[in-house]
Design an enzyme around this catalytic site. Structure first.
Site, PDB file in Angstrom:
ATOM      1  N   GLY A   1      -8.439  -7.720   4.624  1.00  0.00           N
ATOM      2  CA  GLY A   1      -8.965  -7.343   5.729  1.00  0.00           C
ATOM      3  C   GLY A   1      -7.950  -7.892   6.815  1.00  0.00           C
TER       4      GLY A   1
ATOM      5  CG  MET B   1      -2.814  -7.190   9.673  1.00  0.00           C
ATOM      6  SD  MET B   1      -0.952  -6.924   8.847  1.00  0.00           S
ATOM      7  CE  MET B   1      -1.430  -6.369   7.269  1.00  0.00           C
TER       8      MET B   1
ATOM      9  CB  CYS C   1       6.765 -40.928 -13.281  1.00  0.00           C
ATOM     10  SG  CYS C   1       8.073 -41.872 -12.184  1.00  0.00           S
TER      11      CYS C   1
ATOM     12  NE  ARG D   1      -6.859   3.816   4.978  1.00  0.00           N
ATOM     13  CZ  ARG D   1      -8.221   3.335   4.572  1.00  0.00           C
ATOM     14  NH1 ARG D   1      -8.473   2.298   5.007  1.00  0.00           N
ATOM     15  NH2 ARG D   1      -9.025   5.021   4.757  1.00  0.00           N
TER      16      ARG D   1
ATOM     17  CB  SER E   1      11.742 -42.573 -14.635  1.00  0.00           C
ATOM     18  OG  SER E   1      10.633 -42.135 -13.735  1.00  0.00           O
TER      19      SER E   1
ATOM     20  CG  HIS F   1     -13.451 -10.816   3.571  1.00  0.00           C
ATOM     21  ND1 HIS F   1     -13.927 -12.033   4.292  1.00  0.00           N
ATOM     22  CD2 HIS F   1     -12.480 -10.512   3.458  1.00  0.00           C
ATOM     23  CE1 HIS F   1     -12.410 -12.957   4.424  1.00  0.00           C
ATOM     24  NE2 HIS F   1     -11.690 -11.762   4.224  1.00  0.00           N
TER      25      HIS F   1
ATOM     26  CE1 TYR G   1       9.461 -38.670 -17.624  1.00  0.00           C
ATOM     27  CE2 TYR G   1      12.016 -39.095 -19.198  1.00  0.00           C
ATOM     28  CZ  TYR G   1      10.859 -39.447 -18.075  1.00  0.00           C
ATOM     29  OH  TYR G   1      11.115 -41.004 -18.094  1.00  0.00           O
TER      30      TYR G   1
ATOM     31  CE  LYS H   1      -4.404   0.822   2.928  1.00  0.00           C
ATOM     32  NZ  LYS H   1      -4.773   1.183   1.752  1.00  0.00           N
TER      33      LYS H   1
ATOM     34  NE  ARG I   1      -5.385  -4.662  -2.721  1.00  0.00           N
ATOM     35  CZ  ARG I   1      -6.506  -4.750  -1.828  1.00  0.00           C
ATOM     36  NH1 ARG I   1      -5.497  -4.878  -1.113  1.00  0.00           N
ATOM     37  NH2 ARG I   1      -7.686  -5.227  -1.929  1.00  0.00           N
TER      38      ARG I   1
HETATM   39  C1  PEP Z   1       6.923 -43.164  -7.677  1.00  0.00           C
HETATM   40  O1  PEP Z   1       7.503 -44.268  -6.150  1.00  0.00           O
HETATM   41  O2  PEP Z   1       7.344 -42.311  -6.885  1.00  0.00           O
HETATM   42  C2  PEP Z   1       6.140 -43.406  -8.035  1.00  0.00           C
HETATM   43  C3  PEP Z   1       5.941 -42.815  -8.932  1.00  0.00           C
HETATM   44  O3  PEP Z   1       5.914 -44.710  -8.055  1.00  0.00           O
HETATM   45  P1  PEP Z   1       4.660 -45.717  -6.942  1.00  0.00           P
HETATM   46  O4  PEP Z   1       3.357 -43.954  -6.700  1.00  0.00           O
HETATM   47  O5  PEP Z   1       3.751 -46.289  -7.633  1.00  0.00           O
HETATM   48  O6  PEP Z   1       5.209 -45.903  -6.121  1.00  0.00           O
END
Ligand code: PEP
Ligand code: MG
Length: 917
Positions: free
Chosen positions: A114, A116, A872, A105, A805, A490, A892, A32, A372
């Site tokens: 809101g 404070m 993954c 303020r 992975s 709000h 990835y 502010k 803002r």
């Molecule tokens: C993991 O362990 O991150 C994974 C992807 O395998 P899961 O969740 O199937 O054990």
């Protein structure tokens, strides 16, 4: 804690076309304060801002480090700034004839709507009120301002700031409020404005007496005592319960502190030629490039946000069902509206972003009280980013950075099934403050919402209006429905910030708290616990639990425009974790460039799994290799079909297929009928079968017979799966499709395991090539890195693997030693006490697990510089984790299909924040 206190400048003045600070000083001046300085002092703006000064956030830190005392320089600096204000305003603080009044303020680095405290009309007392009456020529107004000051001051400074315990749950504000209500009731007044000057005068007397009686001290009449009391109360409110709660949800560090803004009061409540309003330079609900806002005639700023009166629209465009019969500001005060309109255009051009502004008109003069960057929902964020890019207001990079990855969730948010909506009667209509659909059971209090949600219930919080005390319940609810307030109330503000479905100003319903129900205009009565459904995009309320359906994202052009910029920017791939062709179709639609995890065991759960599961069980309880092979042979066709169906959808994209992972005991039958069938099929007695089942019991199955260990104990399981994968791929390639399977071995700890399995893969590969009459089946062989040892020995793992992975679910489980299935028992406390900053199963613990991932990647690439590396675990869809993966050089990330757009955007932002060569 960060300590600076250098420079000893604690007060920053603004006003009269000049300012000590500017917009870049948010850390020191709060949002502010920095923006007030920018609006007042930037040569390109120099807007009509009432003069004032900002006490820096460093003073807040000092205040808490030094037993709530101030730096010694503060007083003189503040008084010097006050003098400047007096000169500019031609008034004097505490003067009997021509008094200056100020507002006090809060203002933290990031807005905490809101949370404070604020004190207005500071400087009013028995003497200065005479001057105010003379200045305004309005005794009624002066006494109204005085009673507001006493009420606010007693509540904020004396009771809350003084840590006075509230008796019988009734705070001083409530007690004083009841007195006002009493007069109104006895006189039959509907609104506060009907009270006469005389009545207000009496009320002020009564208020003062009551304050003394309830709180034990007099309301201070000394203006300077009032001012410093107000400043202290704002600092104290930084550590108020609701501010702390809000910071916890929003992850705002405690040590930031708040600044305090002391500013000359201007009055939107000095008569019908005055008003106050809140507006946005673009519509924050849908992103349209239209000036959008609300205002109230003869009111103070707080009245708009509190949602007590339904505000009027600033222009035709801002009209809605509740406000269509009100006069728009553009009609009521056309010249001033024009001035405001021009200012808001200039502000947006200057800041190059949508601004949320507060203004007041006092007797024909417009003042800017705040600006803002405006909060907006996800849909609006995407629309504004792409529009502003097209308008050349911002460049592509800024457009990509403008949308929070998690905001995209709202665009993908389910909505009420349009077919169901078509036939269901609407029981009430309100303002569409937060888009998407939601269903839940009605609760009427924030505490109720928290309690019901803790039992796993989906709830919708229904209230007349919300206040900062309700944030916890609002957070836990699926959606929020209020009967009062406008798009800047709000509830609307907070829901918009969170991207929550929300309807406000729904005056078609009336809440009866005593009987715990609400009555809709059409006669429908909904009790606590009953289901309702909301269409937050249209502001429609329905009875009952309505189906939710997915949104067709391809119809949203600005989303598509944004994602085009995203894909041009990002430097890593985004894949999805999918187990069915349906998942795969969704993933491709959301922009996945492959499947990063296909969990083969999924075919044994859910629909259509009965027969394959029976065969798997048969295999599990087999005693000899022969028995096992027999079951596996029957299972083979199912596995092959399962793999082939998904490879078909992913035509041309890589698909990482993981070999069987879960502990076998997960599949052991318990149902008597099933056991009988199995014993018959295997030709063994029930007693024998039971013994075999018992033998499969494990104490710690997640650390037991699972992952690659299964393939080592029973190589024929690996053999069957690999054969299914190769045959499916070879068939597809022959059919002119492109299959790129990547065979992934789970839960490995040592390269020898990979070698052992690779021998099987190599042998089966040859056999399948021969059988299918093909020379080659393109594929990769790799491993999950999900044990700490595998990460540390990555150099050796990479000798045998073409890709890694990171299975960060297991890696987190095994490195923390926290069972991923049992964290509910202790993790909430860890987070509450801030022992851990975040849930490590949701966002990568970068300092710990992150090190293992980094080391694993680096060591793997010592052996194979081009080693393909991905992730993954669930973290693959968490924006901060995606950014981490980008930074450490992964190829990835892979996440659930619905998070693919989020991961893409996060990856693009990471590429802008830390570009790779
Ligand atoms: C993991 O362990 O991150 C994974 C992807 O395998 P899961 O969740 O199937 O054990
Ligand atoms: Mg795992």
């Amino acid at each position: 804690m960060e300590k600076r206190y250098n420079g000893n400048k604690y007060v920053y003045f603004f006003g009269g076309g000049k300012a000590d600070g500017n917009e870049s000083m948010k850390n020191l001046l709060g949002g502010k304060g920095a923006n007030l300085a920018e609006m007042a002092g930037h040569p390109k703006l120099r807007l009509p801002v009432p003069p004032g000064f900002t006490i820096t956030t460093e003073v807040c830190t000092y205040f808490y480090d030094n037993k709530k005392r101030y730096p010694k320089e503060l007083k003189a600096q503040a008084e010097a700034a006050l003098e400047k204000m007096e000169k500019l305003m031609g008034k004097k603080f505490g003067d009997e004839k021509n008094p200056l009044l100020v507002s006090i303020r809060s203002g933290a680095r990031r807005s905490m709507p809101g949370m404070m405290e604020t004190v207005l009309n500071v400087g009013l007392n028995e003497k200065t009120i005479k001057g105010i009456i003379a200045q305004s020529g309005d005794e009624r107004f002066a006494y109204d301002a005085y009673r507001r000051l006493i009420m606010m001051y007693a509540d904020v400074v004396m009771e809350k700031g003084g840590n006075i315990e509230v008796k019988n749950g009734k705070g001083i504000r409530k007690i004083l409020d009841e007195k006002l209500e009493h007069i109104k009731n006895s006189k039959g007044y509907k609104s506060d404005t009907e009270l006469t000057a005389e009545e207000l005068k009496e009320l002020v007397k009564d208020y003062k007496k009551t304050v003394k009686k309830v709180l034990g001290t007099e309301f201070p009449d000394d203006p300077f005592e009032q001012m410093w009391g107000g400043v202290g109360a704002v600092f104290a409110s930084w550590n108020g319960k609701r501010a702390i709660e809000y910071r916890r949800i929003e992850k705002i560090p405690n040590e930031w502190g708040t600044a305090v803004n002391v500013q000359a009061m201007v009055f939107g409540n000095m008569g019908d030629d005055c008003c106050t309003g809140v507006a946005f330079t673009r519509n924050p609900g849908n992103g349209e490039n239209q000036f959008y806002g609300e205002y109230l005639v003869n009111a103070q700023g707080e009245d708009v946000v509190a949602g007590i009166r339904t505000p009027a629209p600033v222009n035709e465009y801002s009209k809605n069902a509740q406000s269509e019969h009100f006069t728009a500001l553009e009609k009521l005060m056309p010249e001033l509206y024009k001035e405001l309109y021009t200012i808001q255009r200039r502000l947006e051009k200057h800041y190059k972003d949508m601004q949320d502004i507060e203004f007041t008109i006092e007797k024909g003069k417009l003042y800017m009280l705040q600006c803002r960057v405006g909060k907006r929902n996800g849909i609006a964020a995407v629309q504004m980013a792409t529009d502003m890019y097209k308008e050349k207001l911002i460049d592509a990079k800024t457009a990509v950075m403008r949308v929070g990855p998690n905001q995209l969730v709202e665009l993908l948010l389910p909505m009420l099934d349009p077919k169901a909506e078509l036939i269901a009667p609407i029981i009430a209509k309100g303002l569409p403050a937060g888009p998407g659909g939601a269903k839940g059971r009605v609760v009427f209090t924030s505490a109720g919402a928290v309690e019901w949600a803790s039992r796993g219930e989906k709830v919708i919080l229904v209230r007349e209006e919300t206040s900062p005390e309700d944030v916890d319940g609002m957070h836990k609810a699926q959606a929020i429905l209020t009967t009062k307030g406008g798009m800047t109330s709000h509830a609307a503000l907070v829901a918009r910030g969170w991207g929550k479905c929300c309807i406000v100003g729904c005056s078609d319903i009336e809440i009866h708290t005593e009987t715990k129900n609400f009555h809709a205009k059409n006669g429908v009565v909904v009790k606590e616990g009953d289901w309702i459904s909301l269409n937050g995009t249209r502001g429609q309320v329905y009875e009952g639990s309505m189906a939710l359906v997915d949104i067709d994202i391809d119809k949203n052009q600005s989303y598509k425009d944004l994602m085009k910029l995203v894909d041009k920017t990002k430097q890593i791939g985004v894949r999805a974790n999918c187990e069915t062709p349906g998942d795969a179709i969704t993933a491709v639609k959301f922009g996945a460039e492959g499947i990063g995890l296909f969990r083969t065991e999924h075919m044994f759960y859910g629909e259509g799994s009965e027969q394959p599961l029976f065969l798997l069980r048969k295999m599990i309880v087999s005693k000899t290799e022969e028995e096992r092979r027999d079951a596996l042979n029957s299972l083979f066709i199912y596995v092959k079909k399962d793999v082939k169906d998904t490879l078909t959808v992913m035509n041309g994209y890589p698909v990482t297929i993981r070999l069987l992972d879960p502990p076998l005991h997960e599949f052991v039958p318990h149902d008597k009928e099933k056991l009988k069938q199995l014993s018959k099929e295997l030709g063994i007695s029930m007693g024998m079968l039971n013994r075999r089942v018992l033998a499969l019991h494990e104490n710690n199955p997640m650390l037991g017979h699972r992952g690659v260990r299964l393939g080592i104990s029973y190589p024929e399981i690996t053999e069957m799966q690999v054969r299914a994968i190769f045959e499916a791929a070879a068939e597809l390639n022959k059919e002119g499709k492109k299959a790129f399977p990547e065979i992934m071995v789970p839960v490995t700890v040592i390269a020898h395991e990979l070698r052992h399995q690779k021998e099987i893969v190599d042998r089966v590969y040859k056999e399948v090539c021969e059988k299918m009459g093909v020379k080659k089946i393109p594929y990769l062989y790799g491993t999950m890195i999900e044990t700490p040892r595998a990460a540390l020995r990555a150099e050796f793992m990479a000798n045998v693997a073409d890709f890694f992975s990171f299975g960060t679910n297991d890696l987190t489980q095994m490195s923390f030693g926290f069972s991923r299935d049992d964290i509910g028992g202790f993790l909430p406390k860890y987070l509450d006490l801030k022992i851990l900053p975040d849930d490590p199963f949701q966002t990568i613990d970068q300092e710990g697990i992150g090190q293992l991932i980094k080391v694993g990647t680096e060591r793997g690439r010592i052996t194979k510089p081009k080693l393909k590396v991905g992730i993954c675990g669930e973290h693959g869809g968490d924006p901060e984790s995606v950014k981490f993966c980008h930074r450490i050089g992964m190829d990835y990330v892979s996440c659930s299909p619905y998070r693919v757009p989020i991961a893409r955007l996060a990856a693009a932002q990471a590429a802008l924040e830390s570009p790779r060569k």
